[in-house]
Write an enzyme that holds these catalytic residues in place. Structure first.
Site, PDB file in Angstrom:
ATOM      1  CG  ASP A 191      -2.233  -7.367   0.258  1.00  0.00           C
ATOM      2  OD1 ASP A 191      -3.150  -8.080  -0.201  1.00  0.00           O
ATOM      3  OD2 ASP A 191      -2.419  -6.228   0.735  1.00  0.00           O
TER       4      ASP A 191
ATOM      5  CD1 TRP B 100      -2.185   2.056   0.341  1.00  0.00           C
ATOM      6  CD2 TRP B 100      -2.616   1.556   2.490  1.00  0.00           C
ATOM      7  NE1 TRP B 100      -3.086   2.988   0.821  1.00  0.00           N
ATOM      8  CE2 TRP B 100      -3.369   2.700   2.133  1.00  0.00           C
ATOM      9  CE3 TRP B 100      -2.736   1.045   3.789  1.00  0.00           C
ATOM     10  CZ2 TRP B 100      -4.213   3.355   3.038  1.00  0.00           C
ATOM     11  CZ3 TRP B 100      -3.582   1.701   4.689  1.00  0.00           C
ATOM     12  CH2 TRP B 100      -4.307   2.836   4.308  1.00  0.00           C
TER      13      TRP B 100
ATOM     14  CB  SER C 216      -9.362  -7.517   2.202  1.00  0.00           C
ATOM     15  OG  SER C 216      -8.735  -6.745   3.203  1.00  0.00           O
TER      16      SER C 216
ATOM     17  CG  HIS D 206      -9.811  -3.262  -1.176  1.00  0.00           C
ATOM     18  ND1 HIS D 206      -8.964  -2.503  -1.926  1.00  0.00           N
ATOM     19  CD2 HIS D 206      -9.390  -3.103   0.109  1.00  0.00           C
ATOM     20  CE1 HIS D 206      -8.086  -1.896  -1.143  1.00  0.00           C
ATOM     21  NE2 HIS D 206      -8.330  -2.239   0.099  1.00  0.00           N
TER      22      HIS D 206
ATOM     23  CE1 TYR E  40      -4.457  -0.365  -0.839  1.00  0.00           C
ATOM     24  CE2 TYR E  40      -2.739  -2.002  -1.101  1.00  0.00           C
ATOM     25  CZ  TYR E  40      -3.869  -1.554  -0.457  1.00  0.00           C
ATOM     26  OH  TYR E  40      -4.410  -2.295   0.573  1.00  0.00           O
TER      27      TYR E  40
HETATM   28  N1  NAP Z   1      -8.415  -2.729   3.454  1.00  0.00           N
HETATM   29  C1  NAP Z   1      -7.375  -3.474   3.203  1.00  0.00           C
HETATM   30  O1  NAP Z   1      -7.489  -4.501   2.597  1.00  0.00           O
HETATM   31  C2  NAP Z   1      -6.033  -3.030   3.724  1.00  0.00           C
HETATM   32  C3  NAP Z   1      -5.942  -1.941   4.593  1.00  0.00           C
HETATM   33  C4  NAP Z   1      -4.711  -1.644   5.150  1.00  0.00           C
HETATM   34  C5  NAP Z   1      -3.604  -2.371   4.793  1.00  0.00           C
HETATM   35  N2  NAP Z   1      -3.694  -3.399   3.904  1.00  0.00           N
HETATM   36  C6  NAP Z   1      -2.518  -4.186   3.499  1.00  0.00           C
HETATM   37  O2  NAP Z   1      -1.732  -4.493   4.629  1.00  0.00           O
HETATM   38  C7  NAP Z   1      -0.421  -3.997   4.452  1.00  0.00           C
HETATM   39  C8  NAP Z   1       0.204  -3.638   5.793  1.00  0.00           C
HETATM   40  O3  NAP Z   1      -0.537  -2.654   6.477  1.00  0.00           O
HETATM   41  P1  NAP Z   1      -0.123  -1.134   6.515  1.00  0.00           P
HETATM   42  O4  NAP Z   1       0.918  -0.883   5.458  1.00  0.00           O
HETATM   43  O5  NAP Z   1      -1.358  -0.350   6.498  1.00  0.00           O
HETATM   44  O6  NAP Z   1       0.501  -0.947   7.964  1.00  0.00           O
HETATM   45  P2  NAP Z   1       1.764  -1.547   8.740  1.00  0.00           P
HETATM   46  O7  NAP Z   1       2.353  -2.666   7.971  1.00  0.00           O
HETATM   47  O8  NAP Z   1       1.310  -1.795  10.112  1.00  0.00           O
HETATM   48  O9  NAP Z   1       2.756  -0.295   8.773  1.00  0.00           O
HETATM   49  C9  NAP Z   1       3.532   0.003   7.657  1.00  0.00           C
HETATM   50  C10 NAP Z   1       4.316   1.304   7.854  1.00  0.00           C
HETATM   51  O10 NAP Z   1       5.101   1.280   9.038  1.00  0.00           O
HETATM   52  C11 NAP Z   1       6.369   1.905   8.800  1.00  0.00           C
HETATM   53  N3  NAP Z   1       7.376   0.835   8.960  1.00  0.00           N
HETATM   54  C12 NAP Z   1       7.374  -0.414   8.420  1.00  0.00           C
HETATM   55  N4  NAP Z   1       8.458  -1.117   8.806  1.00  0.00           N
HETATM   56  C13 NAP Z   1       9.156  -0.326   9.616  1.00  0.00           C
HETATM   57  C14 NAP Z   1      10.365  -0.497  10.321  1.00  0.00           C
HETATM   58  N5  NAP Z   1      11.038  -1.644  10.276  1.00  0.00           N
HETATM   59  N6  NAP Z   1      10.819   0.537  11.063  1.00  0.00           N
HETATM   60  C15 NAP Z   1      10.145   1.691  11.123  1.00  0.00           C
HETATM   61  N7  NAP Z   1       8.988   1.928  10.466  1.00  0.00           N
HETATM   62  C16 NAP Z   1       8.490   0.916   9.716  1.00  0.00           C
HETATM   63  C17 NAP Z   1       6.345   2.433   7.372  1.00  0.00           C
HETATM   64  O11 NAP Z   1       5.829   3.769   7.330  1.00  0.00           O
HETATM   65  P3  NAP Z   1       6.687   5.068   7.793  1.00  0.00           P
HETATM   66  O12 NAP Z   1       8.122   4.791   7.511  1.00  0.00           O
HETATM   67  O13 NAP Z   1       6.127   6.205   7.027  1.00  0.00           O
HETATM   68  O14 NAP Z   1       6.391   5.214   9.264  1.00  0.00           O
HETATM   69  C18 NAP Z   1       5.312   1.520   6.729  1.00  0.00           C
HETATM   70  O15 NAP Z   1       4.702   2.060   5.603  1.00  0.00           O
HETATM   71  C19 NAP Z   1      -0.608  -2.832   3.474  1.00  0.00           C
HETATM   72  O16 NAP Z   1       0.596  -2.435   2.859  1.00  0.00           O
HETATM   73  C20 NAP Z   1      -1.621  -3.427   2.537  1.00  0.00           C
HETATM   74  O17 NAP Z   1      -0.979  -4.321   1.634  1.00  0.00           O
HETATM   75  C21 NAP Z   1      -4.905  -3.734   3.371  1.00  0.00           C
END
Ligand code: NAP
Length: 327
Positions: free
Chosen positions: A51, A21, A152, A121, A56
């Site tokens: 994913d 995303w 999802s 989605h 996105y």
């Molecule tokens: N409705 C749906 O279906 C839906 C909704 C949400 C998500 N998703 C899927 O789930 C995936 C994961 O969720 P998410 O991206 O929302 O949230 P997440 O994985 O909880 O957080 C990702 C964010 O945290 C920060 N980060 C990641 N690894 C890090 C590290 N090692 N150290 C420091 N900061 C770090 C980065 O942003 P910063 O560096 O800017 O802080 C990154 O973009 C998405 O990419 C998407 O594929 C689907």
């Protein structure tokens, strides 16, 4: 990197996979170099499952993945999503015509003839009471446009209903240290039916890395700025729906129970992997270093029972009342 079976697909996917995303949009500016660097770091760390979604960055994320696939020989399984192009979420919007258009757009963006896994989605709850939509997905599989499909979901009850449809292979749901209800209610059912679980938002939008502060700044086009109160989409997608200040306080308590030598983010991901019903966590990452760190959690030993008990206590005392019955 360790691998786990995904539903009844026959695939073994990396238990820490990649969520694409942030490299698409809605997370502030991410350069093409950083986005491709993050994707390459994932594959170099053993990730074989990504994913993404059609929306996105309006196809940017899918197109970047297509570029990655072109330059690598590794098998890379891609799950995308459809449904969020609707101006308003209604079950009627999930028509054969609309689904067909969205699928064709994703096929083009991903530069493939068949989509590996298509997920609805976060459709409205009512959609799960429309078996004809799942019948249409079966038709797209028969036509060779989809290999498999899944959903999802926002809510646990949607997940429970969705897996009544026999060809649903996967359920993507928010599951992390701040969102624990799926494990109580849904995981045993998913295991029984051999349905894969993709744990999304595993770092609670970055909060569970322990790096955020009261005065952390988020760009205007980052959902952690514009959706903190659910202004644009379900508030649960931003910091898991946990109030920012409350989240920071809980993270300070988690910091104290993290074993030395590992980061808070790795602890949070390893916690998810303690559940064998989970197929994979799909952390997002904007830079190669973040992705390598996240993937490293697969190589860590199991968390000790004292840490699990301490985390449960933090959840129950600080978080549960505000999220447990909401999703
Ligand atoms: N409705 C749906 O279906 C839906 C909704 C949400 C998500 N998703 C899927 O789930 C995936 C994961 O969720 P998410 O991206 O929302 O949230 P997440 O994985 O909880 O957080 C990702 C964010 O945290 C920060 N980060 C990641 N690894 C890090 C590290 N090692 N150290 C420091 N900061 C770090 C980065 O942003 P910063 O560096 O800017 O802080 C990154 O973009 C998405 O990419 C998407 O594929 C689907």
């Amino acid at each position: 990197m360790k691998y786990r079976p995904l539903g009844r697909t026959g695939w073994n996917v990396s238990e820490v996979s990649f969520g694409a995303w942030a490299i698409g949009g809605a997370w502030g500016e991410v350069s093409e170099d950083d986005a491709l660097g993050a994707l390459r770091a994932a594959i170099d760390s053993g990730v074989n499952f990504i994913d993404t979604a059609d929306v996105y960055g309006d196809g940017r994320s899918e197109r970047l993945i297509a570029r990655l696939k072109k330059e690598r020989k590794d098998e890379i399984i891609v799950a995308t999503k459809a449904g969020r192009r609707l101006p308003k979420q209604t079950s009627e919007g999930y028509s054969r015509h609309n689904l067909s258009t969205w699928i064709d757009d994703s096929l083009r963006n991903l530069a493939v003839g068949t989509i590996d896994l298509l997920q609805l989605h976060c459709p409205p709850t009512d959609l799960y009471y429309h078996p004809e939509v799942f019948g249409m997905l079966d038709d797209f599989v028969k036509a060779g446009k989809l290999r498999f499909y899944g959903v999802s979901v926002e809510r646990v009850e949607e997940a429970i209903k969705a897996i009544e449809y026999p060809n649903v292979q996967s359920v993507q749901i928010i599951f992390n240290c701040f969102r624990q209800r799926p494990a109580d209610v849904f995981f045993p059912l998913a295991k029984q039916r051999q349905v894969g679980i993709l744990a999304r938002v595993p770092l609670s939008s970055g909060m569970l890395t322990g790096k955020l502060r009261r005065d952390s700044h988020f760009a205007a086009d980052d959902h952690r700025n514009f959706n903190r109160h659910g202004e644009a989409f379900d508030v649960g997608e931003t910091f898991s729906g946990v109030d920012y200040e409350r989240g920071l306080q809980a993270v300070e308590e988690i910091r104290r129970i993290v074993p030395s030598g590992i980061t808070i983010g790795q602890f949070a991901l390893r916690w998810i992997l303690m559940f064998d019903a989970v197929t994979c966590a799909i952390p997002g990452g904007k830079r190669p270093e973040q992705v390598s760190e996240n993937c490293g959690s697969s190589d860590l030993p199991p968390l000790r029972s004292e840490a699990l008990v301490a985390l449960k206590r933090i959840y129950e005392e600080k978080i549960k009342e505000f999220v447990h019955q909401r999703w």
